[in-house]
Design a protein around this motif. Structure first.
Motif, PDB file in Angstrom:
ATOM      1  N   SER A   1       0.831  -1.213   0.000  1.00 24.08           N
ATOM      2  CA  SER A   1       0.000   0.000   0.000  1.00 24.08           C
ATOM      3  C   SER A   1       0.861   1.257   0.000  1.00 24.08           C
ATOM      4  O   SER A   1       0.514   2.245  -0.673  1.00 24.08           O
ATOM      5  CB  SER A   1      -0.917  -0.012   1.219  1.00 24.08           C
ATOM      6  OG  SER A   1      -0.159   0.064   2.417  1.00 24.08           O
ATOM      7  N   CYS A   2       1.989   1.226   0.695  1.00 28.26           N
ATOM      8  CA  CYS A   2       2.891   2.384   0.688  1.00 28.26           C
ATOM      9  C   CYS A   2       3.504   2.600  -0.690  1.00 28.26           C
ATOM     10  O   CYS A   2       3.598   3.738  -1.176  1.00 28.26           O
ATOM     11  CB  CYS A   2       3.979   2.204   1.738  1.00 28.26           C
ATOM     12  SG  CYS A   2       3.396   2.224   3.454  1.00 28.26           S
ATOM     13  N   LEU A   3       3.938   1.509  -1.316  1.00 32.42           N
ATOM     14  CA  LEU A   3       4.525   1.640  -2.651  1.00 32.42           C
ATOM     15  C   LEU A   3       3.500   2.125  -3.659  1.00 32.42           C
ATOM     16  O   LEU A   3       3.823   2.912  -4.564  1.00 32.42           O
ATOM     17  CB  LEU A   3       5.099   0.288  -3.092  1.00 32.42           C
ATOM     18  CG  LEU A   3       6.332  -0.211  -2.324  1.00 32.42           C
ATOM     19  CD1 LEU A   3       6.764  -1.577  -2.820  1.00 32.42           C
ATOM     20  CD2 LEU A   3       7.486   0.782  -2.454  1.00 32.42           C
TER      21      LEU A   3
ATOM     22  N   GLY B   1      -1.272   1.280   9.733  1.00 38.50           N
ATOM     23  CA  GLY B   1       0.164   1.189   9.539  1.00 38.50           C
ATOM     24  C   GLY B   1       0.936   1.521  10.797  1.00 38.50           C
ATOM     25  O   GLY B   1       0.373   1.924  11.820  1.00 38.50           O
ATOM     26  N   PRO B   2       2.259   1.410  10.727  1.00 36.65           N
ATOM     27  CA  PRO B   2       3.081   1.652  11.926  1.00 36.65           C
ATOM     28  C   PRO B   2       3.079   3.094  12.396  1.00 36.65           C
ATOM     29  O   PRO B   2       3.166   3.346  13.606  1.00 36.65           O
ATOM     30  CB  PRO B   2       4.479   1.218  11.486  1.00 36.65           C
ATOM     31  CG  PRO B   2       4.274   0.345  10.299  1.00 36.65           C
ATOM     32  CD  PRO B   2       3.052   0.862   9.617  1.00 36.65           C
ATOM     33  N   GLY B   3       3.005   4.057  11.453  1.00 34.14           N
ATOM     34  CA  GLY B   3       3.197   5.440  11.856  1.00 34.14           C
ATOM     35  C   GLY B   3       2.012   6.353  11.688  1.00 34.14           C
ATOM     36  O   GLY B   3       1.868   7.334  12.403  1.00 34.14           O
ATOM     37  N   GLY B   4       1.131   6.082  10.737  1.00 33.49           N
ATOM     38  CA  GLY B   4      -0.018   6.945  10.509  1.00 33.49           C
ATOM     39  C   GLY B   4       0.126   7.849   9.307  1.00 33.49           C
ATOM     40  O   GLY B   4      -0.862   8.371   8.800  1.00 33.49           O
ATOM     41  N   THR B   5       1.330   8.072   8.826  1.00 29.80           N
ATOM     42  CA  THR B   5       1.572   8.819   7.598  1.00 29.80           C
ATOM     43  C   THR B   5       2.325   7.935   6.615  1.00 29.80           C
ATOM     44  O   THR B   5       2.853   6.882   6.983  1.00 29.80           O
ATOM     45  CB  THR B   5       2.376  10.098   7.875  1.00 29.80           C
ATOM     46  OG1 THR B   5       3.650   9.735   8.428  1.00 29.80           O
ATOM     47  CG2 THR B   5       1.648  10.994   8.865  1.00 29.80           C
ATOM     48  N   LEU B   6       2.389   8.380   5.381  1.00 30.17           N
ATOM     49  CA  LEU B   6       3.013   7.558   4.345  1.00 30.17           C
ATOM     50  C   LEU B   6       4.501   7.360   4.614  1.00 30.17           C
ATOM     51  O   LEU B   6       5.026   6.244   4.504  1.00 30.17           O
ATOM     52  CB  LEU B   6       2.804   8.220   2.974  1.00 30.17           C
ATOM     53  CG  LEU B   6       3.346   7.462   1.762  1.00 30.17           C
ATOM     54  CD1 LEU B   6       2.722   6.075   1.673  1.00 30.17           C
ATOM     55  CD2 LEU B   6       3.103   8.267   0.481  1.00 30.17           C
TER      56      LEU B   6
ATOM     57  N   ALA C   1       6.151   7.636   7.554  1.00 30.20           N
ATOM     58  CA  ALA C   1       6.348   6.832   8.767  1.00 30.20           C
ATOM     59  C   ALA C   1       5.989   5.368   8.532  1.00 30.20           C
ATOM     60  O   ALA C   1       6.677   4.462   9.024  1.00 30.20           O
ATOM     61  CB  ALA C   1       5.522   7.408   9.911  1.00 30.20           C
ATOM     62  N   ASP C   2       4.927   5.118   7.771  1.00 32.62           N
ATOM     63  CA  ASP C   2       4.553   3.727   7.474  1.00 32.62           C
ATOM     64  C   ASP C   2       5.622   3.029   6.642  1.00 32.62           C
ATOM     65  O   ASP C   2       5.947   1.861   6.876  1.00 32.62           O
ATOM     66  CB  ASP C   2       3.218   3.696   6.730  1.00 32.62           C
ATOM     67  CG  ASP C   2       2.045   4.038   7.638  1.00 32.62           C
ATOM     68  OD1 ASP C   2       2.245   4.067   8.859  1.00 32.62           O
ATOM     69  OD2 ASP C   2       0.940   4.280   7.113  1.00 32.62           O
TER      70      ASP C   2
END
Length: 464
Positions: A26-28, A298-303, A305-306
């Motif tokens: 999802s991040c990519l 996700g781990p951080g909440g933003t793209l 950080a995730d």
């Protein structure tokens, strides 16, 4: 919480790699919208390539550390100073970051007085929770893992945004990590004291705290999974029998249910409501939502950080195959349970902050797996050993003649390799051996002749 790998560890690793791969995909996909569009097949291929690159980075970093580890000094005092300096830097940076967030919101908020008071109160709760989280991870995983996990959580956007949310969220997080600290004390210290009440007291207290947390949110009972992993680890190390491990687990559950029941009865008495009505309200607040399952947090909440959290977590997934033992089973079980609760919408308070903490712990373990492996290979784990490994090889000789002395057993496996420890021959001559002298005389002295004290009568005034 270092344990031997079992078949269940490989299943947990598969689930962990799957969660990490989905979030990384999802991040990519989100990053590709700014550059080029990736379809589903291309995204899956990109995730595989990223995992391969992460594994290559893990191996390359390990080899570089092995080459440079020979220049390091095996000094526990240096390690303690380095740990203290890193922790102080993280704490100071976290405080300054939250003060910046409070001042930024203060300029644009119409409720300036309430924002300032609430922000400072939440700041104290967050720093207390962050400190307890650091010591909990240190006891359960190690000092390098704790520094990495605390550094990631301190600057996590999810953790920072909770500064302006309800105060119950920060208080609940503090209670959750307090139970983690108690379980860390059980795993690192009290579980090895056979025949004492320490392990049972710590487990009972952990169960009581978990039951109280379970009254507010369903996620409080997820700590039961970590307790089960710790008990299973003691069985695998042959420190406990299966019946004893089940008894300790039953103690945790029983104390938690007892605390939850007492709290519900007290609330029913004060409010005048029935117990069944309170349980119905609790289930309605913690039950399934009508929307079904959602996408995992996700781990951080933003793209950004995730993406960083997923890459560090992928390091742990890659390092799993290079170690004979692992530290991830309990954290992965917590991650799976909290993710399922978050996806199903269960829980009155929410699981995003707890998920960020668990992801940070796993990312810290993944990043530290490179360093700890190289150091352990080069220096046999003396400089950067976890607290659990530091106390596992000691015997308590507090019985007869022991006088409370802690003696460490050193085996051939724990000894330093020849490349590190090379004894120097003593160039000085050794002292000459002197024969032992015996006082043998021809005459045998009687016992009455050995008494040299002369008793003077009270009426004898010879000294006048």
């Amino acid at each position: 919480m270092k344990m031997k790998k079992t078949w269940f560890s490989y299943l947990l690793w598969l689930a962990y790699a799957g969660f990490t791969g989905v979030l990384l995909a999802s991040c990519l996909s989100a990053w590709s919208l700014n550059c080029w569009y990736l379809n589903k097949a291309q995204t899956a291929a990109a995730v595989c390539v990223v995992f391969a690159l992460v594994a290559g980075i893990w191996v390359g970093a390990r080899q570089m550390l092995l080459l440079s580890a020979g220049k390091l000094t095996v000094d526990t005092h240096l390690a303690d100073m380095w740990e203290c300096f890193s922790a102080l830097c993280i704490c100071g940076g976290a405080v300054l970051y939250r003060i910046f967030l409070i001042l930024t919101a203060y300029r644009i908020s119409p409720l300036k007085g309430g924002l300032l008071k609430g922000g400072l109160w939440h700041l104290l709760l967050q720093m207390a929770g962050l400190t307890v989280f650091y010591f909990a991870v240190r006891l359960l995983a190690g000092r390098i893992e704790a520094i990495g996990a605390t550094g990631l959580l301190a600057f996590s956007p999810i953790f920072g945004d909770s500064l302006f949310l309800s105060g119950s969220l920060c208080g609940y997080f503090l209670g959750y990590v307090l139970v983690l600290l108690l379980l860390g004390l059980y795993a690192g210290v009290y579980s090895r004291k056979e025949g004492r009440k320490g392990p049972y007291i710590v487990l009972a207290l952990s169960g009581v705290c978990s039951g109280i947390l379970g009254c507010f949110d369903l996620s409080g009972w997820t700590l039961l999974l970590l307790t089960g992993v710790l008990c299973i680890g003691e069985v695998l190390r042959k420190r406990l029998r299966v019946a004893e491990a089940l008894g300790r687990l039953a103690l945790f559950i029983g104390s938690g249910l007892l605390a939850m029941g007492i709290l519900v009865c007290c609330v029913a008495t004060v409010s005048g409501r029935t117990i069944t009505g309170l349980l119905a309200v609790w289930w309605e607040a913690n039950g399934l939502t009508a929307g079904g399952l959602g996408f995992p947090t996700g781990p951080g909440g933003t793209l950004t950080a995730d993406t960083l959290g997923c890459l560090l977590a992928a390091l742990g997934a890659a390092g799993f195959w290079f170690h004979a033992q692992q530290k991830q089973d309990g954290w992965i079980l917590l991650l799976i349970a909290l993710t399922l609760l978050d996806m199903a919408g269960m829980g009155a308070i929410g699981q995003k902050l707890l998920l960020s903490a668990v992801w940070s712990a796993l990312a810290g373990i993944g990043a530290a797996s490179v360093v700890t492996d190289a150091i352990e290979v080069k220096f046999a784990g003396i400089m950067f050993e976890p607290l659990e490994a530091a106390v596992s090889g000691r015997e308590d000789l507090s019985g007869e003649g022991g006088q409370g002395i802690m003696v460490e057993e050193i085996t051939e496996k724990d000894a330093l390799p020849d490349s590190v420890f090379r004894p120097i021959d003593n160039p000085l001559p050794l002292p000459k051996k002197r024969p032992k002298r015996k006082l043998d005389y021809g005459r045998e002295v009687e016992e009455w002749e050995m008494k040299f004290d002369c008793f003077v009568d009270e009426e004898d005034d010879f000294d006048i």
